[in-house]
Write a protein that holds these residues in place. Structure first.
Motif, mmCIF file in Angstrom:
data_model
loop_
_atom_site.group_PDB
_atom_site.id
_atom_site.type_symbol
_atom_site.label_atom_id
_atom_site.label_comp_id
_atom_site.label_asym_id
_atom_site.label_seq_id
_atom_site.Cartn_x
_atom_site.Cartn_y
_atom_site.Cartn_z
ATOM 1 N N PRO A 62 0.822 -1.218 0.000
ATOM 2 C CA PRO A 62 0.000 0.000 0.000
ATOM 3 C C PRO A 62 0.853 1.263 0.000
ATOM 4 C CG PRO A 62 -0.808 -1.572 1.638
ATOM 5 C CD PRO A 62 0.510 -2.098 1.139
ATOM 6 N N LEU A 63 0.418 2.253 -0.723
ATOM 7 C CA LEU A 63 1.092 3.543 -0.719
ATOM 8 C C LEU A 63 1.108 4.081 0.709
ATOM 9 C CD1 LEU A 63 2.297 5.808 -2.594
ATOM 10 C CD2 LEU A 63 0.038 6.877 -2.454
ATOM 11 N N PRO A 64 2.280 4.370 1.280
ATOM 12 C CA PRO A 64 2.339 4.764 2.700
ATOM 13 C C PRO A 64 2.001 6.234 2.924
ATOM 14 C CG PRO A 64 4.550 4.691 1.794
ATOM 15 C CD PRO A 64 3.618 4.237 0.696
ATOM 16 N N TRP A 65 1.691 6.546 4.185
ATOM 17 C CA TRP A 65 1.416 7.909 4.611
ATOM 18 C C TRP A 65 0.414 8.587 3.657
ATOM 19 C CZ3 TRP A 65 6.754 6.457 4.161
ATOM 20 C CH2 TRP A 65 7.322 6.047 5.368
ATOM 21 N N ALA A 66 -0.736 7.927 3.490
ATOM 22 C CA ALA A 66 -1.747 8.410 2.542
ATOM 23 C C ALA A 66 -2.200 9.824 2.896
ATOM 24 C CB ALA A 66 -2.938 7.466 2.531
ATOM 25 N N LYS A 67 -2.419 10.611 1.857
ATOM 26 C CA LYS A 67 -2.845 11.997 2.001
ATOM 27 C C LYS A 67 -4.205 12.189 1.346
ATOM 28 C CE LYS A 67 1.922 13.661 2.130
ATOM 29 N NZ LYS A 67 2.909 14.629 1.609
ATOM 30 N N PRO A 68 -4.887 13.296 1.627
ATOM 31 C CA PRO A 68 -6.215 13.503 1.054
ATOM 32 C C PRO A 68 -6.261 13.346 -0.464
ATOM 33 C CG PRO A 68 -5.816 15.126 2.765
ATOM 34 C CD PRO A 68 -4.523 14.378 2.571
ATOM 35 N N GLU A 69 -5.208 13.800 -1.146
ATOM 36 C CA GLU A 69 -5.206 13.714 -2.614
ATOM 37 C C GLU A 69 -5.024 12.285 -3.127
ATOM 38 O OE1 GLU A 69 -1.184 15.581 -1.342
ATOM 39 O OE2 GLU A 69 -3.303 15.657 -0.743
ATOM 40 N N ASP A 70 -4.697 11.359 -2.227
ATOM 41 C CA ASP A 70 -4.567 9.949 -2.618
ATOM 42 C C ASP A 70 -5.898 9.201 -2.505
ATOM 43 O OD1 ASP A 70 -1.816 10.473 -2.785
ATOM 44 O OD2 ASP A 70 -1.515 9.910 -0.675
ATOM 45 N N MET A 71 -6.879 9.838 -1.901
ATOM 46 C CA MET A 71 -8.162 9.192 -1.628
ATOM 47 C C MET A 71 -9.158 9.412 -2.761
ATOM 48 S SD MET A 71 -7.606 7.695 1.158
ATOM 49 C CE MET A 71 -6.586 7.734 2.645
ATOM 50 N N PRO A 72 -10.093 8.461 -2.942
ATOM 51 C CA PRO A 72 -10.171 7.164 -2.271
ATOM 52 C C PRO A 72 -9.054 6.236 -2.758
ATOM 53 C CG PRO A 72 -11.789 7.256 -4.010
ATOM 54 C CD PRO A 72 -11.156 8.628 -3.950
ATOM 55 N N MET A 73 -8.644 5.311 -1.900
ATOM 56 C CA MET A 73 -7.581 4.389 -2.284
ATOM 57 C C MET A 73 -7.989 3.620 -3.535
ATOM 58 S SD MET A 73 -5.328 5.151 -0.112
ATOM 59 C CE MET A 73 -4.034 3.929 -0.114
ATOM 60 N N ARG A 74 -7.084 3.564 -4.489
ATOM 61 C CA ARG A 74 -7.405 3.013 -5.808
ATOM 62 C C ARG A 74 -7.425 1.485 -5.784
ATOM 63 N NH1 ARG A 74 -3.357 7.194 -9.074
ATOM 64 N NH2 ARG A 74 -4.427 9.094 -8.347
ATOM 65 N N LYS A 75 -8.352 0.922 -6.509
ATOM 66 C CA LYS A 75 -8.474 -0.533 -6.573
ATOM 67 C C LYS A 75 -7.432 -1.097 -7.531
ATOM 68 C CE LYS A 75 -13.305 -0.788 -5.253
ATOM 69 N NZ LYS A 75 -14.623 -1.391 -5.488
ATOM 70 N N CYS A 76 -6.894 -2.248 -7.170
ATOM 71 C CA CYS A 76 -5.847 -2.899 -7.961
ATOM 72 C C CYS A 76 -6.360 -4.218 -8.509
ATOM 73 C CB CYS A 76 -4.613 -3.121 -7.074
ATOM 74 S SG CYS A 76 -3.209 -3.865 -7.945
ATOM 75 N N PHE A 77 -5.769 -4.662 -9.621
ATOM 76 C CA PHE A 77 -6.176 -5.929 -10.223
ATOM 77 C C PHE A 77 -5.940 -7.115 -9.299
ATOM 78 C CE2 PHE A 77 -1.674 -5.883 -11.309
ATOM 79 C CZ PHE A 77 -1.309 -7.224 -11.166
ATOM 80 N N CYS A 78 -5.058 -6.937 -8.298
ATOM 81 C CA CYS A 78 -4.769 -8.031 -7.371
ATOM 82 C C CYS A 78 -5.899 -8.256 -6.380
ATOM 83 C CB CYS A 78 -3.465 -7.771 -6.628
ATOM 84 S SG CYS A 78 -3.578 -6.477 -5.354
ATOM 85 N N GLY A 79 -6.865 -7.335 -6.337
ATOM 86 C CA GLY A 79 -7.997 -7.480 -5.431
ATOM 87 C C GLY A 79 -7.945 -6.570 -4.226
#
Length: 319
Positions: A172-189
């Motif tokens: 997971p992308l660390p130290w998530a910030k508001p501009e990273d939200m919502p967390m993006r879905k990945c093909f891995c599930g």
């Protein structure tokens, strides 16, 4: 040691073969389209290897007779082999998954082969005689249409218990910030995987909108005042610095070597090291982040090194 090392980079769209002599000098290279059909791909590998050995005038190392020249064969693939079943899994070339690739290639050629993840091959190549030569722990990262990583520690590929060591793109992308939200879905599930933020198409989409897949020209656009390009690069550099800092905090590699299309952005090497101290637990942070030496050839070179280097370590003459 065999007289020649044959390496194959088995990509989603192409299959490339390379032959190195004992000194590491390239003596043969050929690239063909990947047929994208499993059985035909196995046949294509067989034909490439037989043709290469005929051109060089050698035989597989396990068939040594008299004074014949010998060769070994290593193959880099997207994904990895399950240590339990031997089947391919986690490949973005999905038609390759759940097949006994190593066994089928060995049966087709009647010889032993070594198969390793393509990012591990990249890291091995750069550690052997590339930008990571001379370092004890090398983290190799490929950033292109996807994102992968490989670790070479003390001259050997670190595969791990499940053969997934170095899967940097699916942390997971660390130290998530508001501009990273919502967390993006990945093909891995899962959600929030670094690949979804740091691969080439992610940077292109940040710049020009969803559906765009190539970030080519983004630095020039930023220099010319393109505000969208400037913002996209600012976001990317901070996210990439966070990703690198996480690797430093956990693995503390001696060097991080970048490959893939995104690695050609010069600003990465200027900006990211300056951002690392914000996130790395120790100060100062001096981990070098460098571009690969062998370019698109690194994966196939690493595959060729799989026998001698992965088994016996990187010899000093090649480091």
């Amino acid at each position: 040691m065999a007289d020649y090392r044959l390496g194959i980079d088995f990509g989603g769209t192409k299959i490339e073969i390379l032959a190195l002599d004992r000194s590491g000098k390239e003596v043969l290279r050929e690239r063909i389209p990947n047929p994208g059909v499993y059985d035909k791909a196995i046949e294509a590998i067989r034909d490439l290897v037989l043709k290469a050995e005929d051109q060089i005038g050698c035989v597989p190392a396990h068939r040594i007779t008299g004074t014949q020249l010998t060769s070994t064969l290593g193959i880099g693939i997207p994904g990895s082999l399950s240590p339990e079943t031997g089947l391919v899994r986690n490949s973005n070339a999905t038609w390759l998954n759940n097949n006994a690739f190593k066994r089928d290639v060995e049966e087709s050629l009647g010889r032993p082969v070594r198969v390793e993840n393509d990012a591990n091959c990249f890291a091995l190549s750069e550690a052997a005689d590339g930008a990571g030569a001379g370092y004890s722990v090398v983290l190799g990262v490929i950033i292109g249409t996807g994102m992968g990583g490989g670790i070479v520690a003390n001259a050997r590929v670190l595969s791990g218990h499940h053969h997934i060591a170095g899967e940097w793109g699916h942390i997971p992308l660390p130290w998530a910030k508001p501009e990273d939200m919502p967390m993006r879905k990945c093909f891995c599930g899962n959600e929030g995987c670094q690949e979804r933020y740091l691969c080439g198409p992610a940077l292109a989409a940040e710049w020009k909108g969803e559906g765009n897949r190539s970030p080519n020209g983004i630095e020039e656009a930023a220099r010319n005042g393109d505000e969208a390009a400037i913002r996209a690069l600012d976001l990317y550099m901070d996210r990439f610095a966070r990703a690198c800092a996480q690797a430093v905090n956990f693995l503390d590699p001696d060097v991080i070597v970048l490959g893939g299309g995104v690695s050609n952005l010069p600003s990465i090497y200027e900006r990211v090291p300056k951002l690392l101290p914000r996130y790395v637990i120790t100060s100062p942070c001096t981990t070098p982040i460098v571009q690969n030496r062998h370019g698109d050839s690194s994966g196939v070179r690493g595959a060729a090194w799989l026998w001698d280097v992965a088994e016996n370590g990187i010899s000093k003459k090649n480091a």
